[in-house]
Design a protein around this motif. Structure first.
Motif, PDB file in Angstrom:
ATOM      1  N   GLU A  88       0.659  -1.224  -0.036  1.00  0.00           N
ATOM      2  CA  GLU A  88      -0.013  -0.072  -0.114  1.00  0.00           C
ATOM      3  C   GLU A  88       0.770   1.349  -0.040  1.00  0.00           C
ATOM      4  O   GLU A  88       0.392   2.320  -0.391  1.00  0.00           O
ATOM      5  N   GLU A  89       2.104   1.023   0.387  1.00  0.00           N
ATOM      6  CA  GLU A  89       3.014   2.222   0.534  1.00  0.00           C
ATOM      7  C   GLU A  89       3.750   2.623  -0.694  1.00  0.00           C
ATOM      8  O   GLU A  89       4.428   3.594  -0.789  1.00  0.00           O
ATOM      9  N   GLY A  90       3.311   1.907  -1.885  1.00  0.00           N
ATOM     10  CA  GLY A  90       3.872   2.375  -3.310  1.00  0.00           C
ATOM     11  C   GLY A  90       4.919   1.499  -3.608  1.00  0.00           C
ATOM     12  O   GLY A  90       5.692   2.145  -4.819  1.00  0.00           O
ATOM     13  N   VAL A  91       5.523   0.554  -2.826  1.00  0.00           N
ATOM     14  CA  VAL A  91       6.928  -0.195  -3.216  1.00  0.00           C
ATOM     15  C   VAL A  91       6.503  -1.504  -3.465  1.00  0.00           C
ATOM     16  O   VAL A  91       5.524  -1.902  -3.119  1.00  0.00           O
ATOM     17  N   ARG A  92       7.414  -2.250  -4.052  1.00  0.00           N
ATOM     18  CA  ARG A  92       7.084  -3.806  -4.335  1.00  0.00           C
ATOM     19  C   ARG A  92       8.243  -4.401  -3.313  1.00  0.00           C
ATOM     20  O   ARG A  92       9.395  -3.891  -3.259  1.00  0.00           O
ATOM     21  N   MET A  93       7.806  -5.743  -2.997  1.00  0.00           N
ATOM     22  CA  MET A  93       8.764  -6.312  -2.112  1.00  0.00           C
ATOM     23  C   MET A  93       8.529  -8.092  -2.585  1.00  0.00           C
ATOM     24  O   MET A  93       7.520  -8.301  -2.539  1.00  0.00           O
ATOM     25  N   VAL A  94       9.837  -8.589  -2.602  1.00  0.00           N
ATOM     26  CA  VAL A  94       9.664 -10.036  -2.786  1.00  0.00           C
ATOM     27  C   VAL A  94       9.579 -10.770  -1.399  1.00  0.00           C
ATOM     28  O   VAL A  94      10.400 -10.452  -0.413  1.00  0.00           O
ATOM     29  N   GLY A  95       8.729 -11.757  -1.270  1.00  0.00           N
ATOM     30  CA  GLY A  95       8.562 -12.525  -0.167  1.00  0.00           C
ATOM     31  C   GLY A  95       7.892 -13.707  -0.410  1.00  0.00           C
ATOM     32  O   GLY A  95       7.301 -13.984  -1.478  1.00  0.00           O
ATOM     33  N   GLU A  96       7.960 -14.680   0.584  1.00  0.00           N
ATOM     34  CA  GLU A  96       7.549 -15.955   0.574  1.00  0.00           C
ATOM     35  C   GLU A  96       6.063 -15.835   1.059  1.00  0.00           C
ATOM     36  O   GLU A  96       5.714 -15.092   1.977  1.00  0.00           O
ATOM     37  N   VAL A  97       5.407 -16.365   0.221  1.00  0.00           N
ATOM     38  CA  VAL A  97       3.995 -16.733   0.607  1.00  0.00           C
ATOM     39  C   VAL A  97       3.548 -17.926   1.254  1.00  0.00           C
ATOM     40  O   VAL A  97       3.876 -19.216   0.783  1.00  0.00           O
ATOM     41  N   VAL A  98       2.894 -18.000   2.316  1.00  0.00           N
ATOM     42  CA  VAL A  98       2.701 -19.207   3.206  1.00  0.00           C
ATOM     43  C   VAL A  98       1.298 -19.564   3.603  1.00  0.00           C
ATOM     44  O   VAL A  98       0.556 -18.598   3.264  1.00  0.00           O
ATOM     45  N   ASP A  99       0.914 -20.987   3.616  1.00  0.00           N
ATOM     46  CA  ASP A  99      -0.404 -21.237   3.788  1.00  0.00           C
ATOM     47  C   ASP A  99      -1.513 -20.856   2.513  1.00  0.00           C
ATOM     48  O   ASP A  99      -2.465 -20.870   2.807  1.00  0.00           O
ATOM     49  N   VAL A 100      -0.704 -20.973   1.529  1.00  0.00           N
ATOM     50  CA  VAL A 100      -1.439 -20.616   0.314  1.00  0.00           C
ATOM     51  C   VAL A 100      -1.168 -21.833  -0.805  1.00  0.00           C
ATOM     52  O   VAL A 100       0.021 -21.545  -0.843  1.00  0.00           O
ATOM     53  N   ALA A 101      -2.139 -22.650  -1.220  1.00  0.00           N
ATOM     54  CA  ALA A 101      -1.225 -23.368  -2.284  1.00  0.00           C
ATOM     55  C   ALA A 101      -0.833 -22.967  -3.559  1.00  0.00           C
ATOM     56  O   ALA A 101      -1.287 -21.836  -3.869  1.00  0.00           O
ATOM     57  N   ASP A 102       0.150 -23.755  -4.113  1.00  0.00           N
ATOM     58  CA  ASP A 102       0.569 -23.430  -5.155  1.00  0.00           C
ATOM     59  C   ASP A 102      -0.323 -22.960  -6.733  1.00  0.00           C
ATOM     60  O   ASP A 102      -0.099 -22.136  -7.352  1.00  0.00           O
ATOM     61  N   ASP A 103      -1.737 -23.891  -6.287  1.00  0.00           N
ATOM     62  CA  ASP A 103      -2.580 -23.707  -7.479  1.00  0.00           C
ATOM     63  C   ASP A 103      -3.744 -22.729  -6.891  1.00  0.00           C
ATOM     64  O   ASP A 103      -4.400 -22.344  -7.773  1.00  0.00           O
ATOM     65  N   GLU A 104      -3.453 -22.111  -6.013  1.00  0.00           N
ATOM     66  CA  GLU A 104      -4.534 -21.083  -5.383  1.00  0.00           C
ATOM     67  C   GLU A 104      -3.954 -19.709  -5.568  1.00  0.00           C
ATOM     68  O   GLU A 104      -4.763 -18.664  -5.695  1.00  0.00           O
ATOM     69  N   ILE A 105      -2.561 -19.474  -5.720  1.00  0.00           N
ATOM     70  CA  ILE A 105      -1.970 -18.124  -5.682  1.00  0.00           C
ATOM     71  C   ILE A 105      -2.295 -17.491  -7.003  1.00  0.00           C
ATOM     72  O   ILE A 105      -2.665 -18.090  -8.102  1.00  0.00           O
ATOM     73  N   ALA A 106      -2.707 -16.161  -6.885  1.00  0.00           N
ATOM     74  CA  ALA A 106      -3.137 -15.608  -7.991  1.00  0.00           C
ATOM     75  C   ALA A 106      -2.902 -13.994  -7.929  1.00  0.00           C
ATOM     76  O   ALA A 106      -2.902 -13.494  -6.987  1.00  0.00           O
ATOM     77  N   ILE A 107      -2.455 -13.601  -9.158  1.00  0.00           N
ATOM     78  CA  ILE A 107      -2.112 -12.056  -9.322  1.00  0.00           C
ATOM     79  C   ILE A 107      -3.262 -11.138  -8.646  1.00  0.00           C
ATOM     80  O   ILE A 107      -4.609 -11.776  -9.012  1.00  0.00           O
TER      81      ILE A 107
END
Length: 133
Positions: A88-107
């Motif tokens: 929300e602060e206007g920057v992008r950050m790379v990070g690990e997403v946890v507790d989300v299945a690999d077929d559930e993640i979405a843009i």
């Protein structure tokens, strides 16, 4: 098995101190107010060396992602979901997403930061699906 520890240097020490305190700090130039990530020694807009930070809300959305399936990563179970998160602060950050299945993640998926205390000396930021939005 131990996890890979981040390199902490002069430019990133404030970020990692914030993570240890369960704060997501976004570097901000004290001269012109420009926010940026990752941390660096000087403002990319005005070249000032006077850098501070704002504490981020911890909310963002998936801009892009990858699912890491191979090779194995010390201390991690495969697959690993890694996202480029628009904060929300206007920057992008790379990070690990946890507790989300690999077929559930979405843009566009709303995420919120959480903090994983690995041991007494290491805390890592991780991202979880934000069910409140």
């Amino acid at each position: 098995m131990s996890v890979i520890r981040p390199m902490v240097g002069r430019d990133t020490a404030d970020f990692w101190a914030g993570v240890q305190a369960h704060e997501l700090r976004v570097p901000q130039c004290n001269a012109c107010g420009t926010r940026r990530f990752p941390p660096g020694p000087a403002c990319r807009s005005c070249e000032a060396l006077d850098q501070g930070h704002v504490v981020a809300s911890g909310r963002g959305t998936v801009f892009s992602y990858v699912v890491h399936r191979h090779p194995p990563v010390p201390g991690k179970e495969l697959p690993i979901v890694i996202a480029l998160v628009d904060l929300e602060e206007g920057v992008r950050m790379v990070g690990e997403v946890v507790d989300v299945a690999d077929d559930e993640i979405a843009i566009g998926m709303p995420l919120r930061v959480d903090f994983r205390d690995v041991d007494d000396e290491l805390t890592l930021p991780v991202w979880r699906k934000d069910e409140s939005r």
